[in-house]
Write a protein that holds these residues in place. Sequence first.
Motif, mmCIF file in Angstrom:
data_model
loop_
_atom_site.group_PDB
_atom_site.id
_atom_site.type_symbol
_atom_site.label_atom_id
_atom_site.label_comp_id
_atom_site.label_asym_id
_atom_site.label_seq_id
_atom_site.Cartn_x
_atom_site.Cartn_y
_atom_site.Cartn_z
ATOM 1 N N UNK A 168 7.444 8.131 8.839
ATOM 2 C CA UNK A 168 6.645 9.256 8.359
ATOM 3 C C UNK A 168 7.457 10.173 7.455
ATOM 4 N N UNK A 169 8.687 10.477 7.850
ATOM 5 C CA UNK A 169 9.476 11.451 7.099
ATOM 6 C C UNK A 169 9.845 10.941 5.709
ATOM 7 N N UNK A 170 9.726 9.635 5.483
ATOM 8 C CA UNK A 170 9.974 9.070 4.156
ATOM 9 C C UNK A 170 8.715 9.016 3.297
ATOM 10 N N UNK A 171 7.576 9.426 3.857
ATOM 11 C CA UNK A 171 6.291 9.411 3.129
ATOM 12 C C UNK A 171 5.374 10.413 3.827
ATOM 13 N N UNK A 172 5.774 11.688 3.758
ATOM 14 C CA UNK A 172 5.289 12.698 4.692
ATOM 15 C C UNK A 172 4.054 13.431 4.188
ATOM 16 N N UNK A 173 2.884 12.874 4.502
ATOM 17 C CA UNK A 173 1.605 13.514 4.175
ATOM 18 C C UNK A 173 0.598 13.097 5.233
ATOM 19 N N UNK A 174 -0.261 14.045 5.681
ATOM 20 C CA UNK A 174 -1.189 13.765 6.772
ATOM 21 C C UNK A 174 -2.560 14.394 6.541
ATOM 22 N N UNK A 175 -3.554 13.829 7.254
ATOM 23 C CA UNK A 175 -4.880 14.422 7.383
ATOM 24 C C UNK A 175 -5.042 14.875 8.831
ATOM 25 N N UNK A 219 0.845 -1.172 0.000
ATOM 26 C CA UNK A 219 0.000 0.000 0.000
ATOM 27 C C UNK A 219 0.881 1.222 0.000
ATOM 28 N N UNK A 220 0.476 2.215 -0.742
ATOM 29 C CA UNK A 220 1.300 3.384 -0.785
ATOM 30 C C UNK A 220 0.553 4.537 -1.426
ATOM 31 N N UNK A 221 1.109 5.675 -1.359
ATOM 32 C CA UNK A 221 0.899 6.857 -2.173
ATOM 33 C C UNK A 221 1.185 8.079 -1.332
ATOM 34 N N UNK A 222 2.017 8.906 -1.824
ATOM 35 C CA UNK A 222 2.282 10.187 -1.202
ATOM 36 C C UNK A 222 3.264 10.961 -2.036
ATOM 37 N N UNK A 223 3.498 12.183 -1.643
ATOM 38 C CA UNK A 223 4.496 12.993 -2.300
ATOM 39 C C UNK A 223 5.870 12.416 -2.047
ATOM 40 N N UNK A 224 6.725 12.371 -3.046
ATOM 41 C CA UNK A 224 8.057 11.814 -2.832
ATOM 42 C C UNK A 224 8.845 12.639 -1.828
ATOM 43 N N UNK A 225 9.740 11.924 -1.134
ATOM 44 C CA UNK A 225 10.566 12.575 -0.138
ATOM 45 C C UNK A 225 11.964 12.011 -0.224
ATOM 46 N N UNK A 226 12.947 12.783 0.143
ATOM 47 C CA UNK A 226 14.322 12.289 0.096
ATOM 48 C C UNK A 226 14.466 11.082 0.988
ATOM 49 N N UNK A 227 15.143 10.060 0.487
ATOM 50 C CA UNK A 227 15.236 8.803 1.232
ATOM 51 C C UNK A 227 16.442 8.850 2.160
ATOM 52 N N UNK A 228 16.418 9.805 3.057
ATOM 53 C CA UNK A 228 17.480 9.894 4.065
ATOM 54 C C UNK A 228 16.963 9.167 5.287
ATOM 55 N N UNK A 229 17.458 7.965 5.509
ATOM 56 C CA UNK A 229 16.806 7.055 6.435
ATOM 57 C C UNK A 229 17.353 7.100 7.843
ATOM 58 N N UNK A 238 0.879 9.175 5.972
ATOM 59 C CA UNK A 238 1.685 8.298 5.134
ATOM 60 C C UNK A 238 2.865 7.771 5.932
ATOM 61 N N UNK A 239 3.297 6.560 5.636
ATOM 62 C CA UNK A 239 4.465 5.953 6.278
ATOM 63 C C UNK A 239 5.223 5.123 5.234
ATOM 64 N N UNK A 296 8.249 -7.129 5.740
ATOM 65 C CA UNK A 296 9.298 -7.750 4.926
ATOM 66 C C UNK A 296 9.291 -7.241 3.494
ATOM 67 N N UNK A 297 8.386 -6.318 3.200
ATOM 68 C CA UNK A 297 8.291 -5.732 1.860
ATOM 69 C C UNK A 297 8.345 -4.216 2.012
ATOM 70 N N UNK A 298 9.230 -3.523 1.296
ATOM 71 C CA UNK A 298 9.241 -2.068 1.359
ATOM 72 C C UNK A 298 8.061 -1.500 0.582
ATOM 73 N N UNK A 299 7.276 -0.681 1.222
ATOM 74 C CA UNK A 299 6.067 -0.152 0.574
ATOM 75 C C UNK A 299 5.715 1.201 1.163
ATOM 76 N N UNK A 300 5.117 2.049 0.352
ATOM 77 C CA UNK A 300 4.538 3.290 0.838
ATOM 78 C C UNK A 300 3.156 2.959 1.385
#
Length: 379
Positions: free
Chosen positions: A366-373, A2-12, A299-300, A309-313
């Motif tokens: 959150x900071x890797x998929x940063x969008x909220x309601x 599951x995913x969807x959000x504005x892209x963000x820098x992947x500084x982990x 978003x997370x 075990x799967x990377x996903x937005x």
Amino acid sequence: MQHKSKPSACELSIRFGLNLVTVLAIMLLFSHPIINAQQVADQPATSSNADAVSGIETIDEQEAQDEANETIDSRTEPYVVMKYIALNHQVFLPVVAGGAKSNIDVQSAATMPWPPSLSPDFKLTPEQQAEHAASFADAAAYVRSLVNSQVSAADVSSSNAIYAVVRTSATLGSINTTKEVNDGNHRNYCGPASIVVALDATLPSTALPSQDSVANTSGTVATNLYNRYVWVNGQLLHGFTPSGGTYADAMCPFLHDYYVQDLGYPERYDSASYYGTTQSNLWNQVVRHVGKNYAPVTGTYTPYLKDWTVPAYHITAILGYDADLQNGSPVTMYQIRYAETAGTVAGYQGGGFKLWHTAAGFWSAVSSNNVQCFLKAGV
């Protein structure tokens, strides 16, 4: 996935440290012990570890009792445990910390394409920008009000009030378990499922729409994600598809419109999604939402969540927190509780639904998929 959000820098991972000269200077200035921010996050100096756990344990026990009595659905208030702690002039420094990674290969995850971003045609209206600013101001004021109420009850002198810390553990009441159907057709249903969780905080289970209704595969809800069109890379697309998941620009307007159009309620959530929130603003919003028994939806990114075990937005609803609240200082967050709606087909192997996670780890997600309601101001 599951995913969807504005892209963000992947500084982990972000490391935080203090220059020795700066530390000595601050110590001389205040003539009191300095509490390193990372120590605050890992080993709270304001209370013992036993105290830090006891609030969460107390909440878990109360919630388990309500579940056993089958009264959890009728609860309309959050579970809250608060403890006033006096700190005499100890300096709290802002926490900036990265979270521990899961066993996902992040190098492989980094090669995944980011979800499509907002179209250049999409602009927040001045009214929507004002909505977000008012919401953040309201959240900061709410945190101050919680501290002030405890300070007043403890009869703390005005000169020490700014140093007073209130240890608070809280989680939403009335949340029933909501899981996505564990098959390939529903593995991208984290958006509809998290929306149902958010609605569950304020509605009885008998009044909740199904995940399919929210997604509009059954077409029983007037407001739905599928028919909420969004601009993506210059194209007008459906806000949800089973193969692609939920676009953030459909998720938050859905929550706004569902209360107003489907339920006939006054406005609850802001009418537009918020991108790029800061850590301090997010923590303030979590405290305000949970205190009012609402769930912020965010978003997370799964490498920083539990047991993936799967990377996903991903999209998750926040249920609770454990933190120190202090006047004039950022919230010192220790743990976040969130709803994990996914199953094994999507890549989540843990099996649990209401999960406590370190604040640092959750912020990395959150900071890797940063969008909220977020709620509107004044709700």
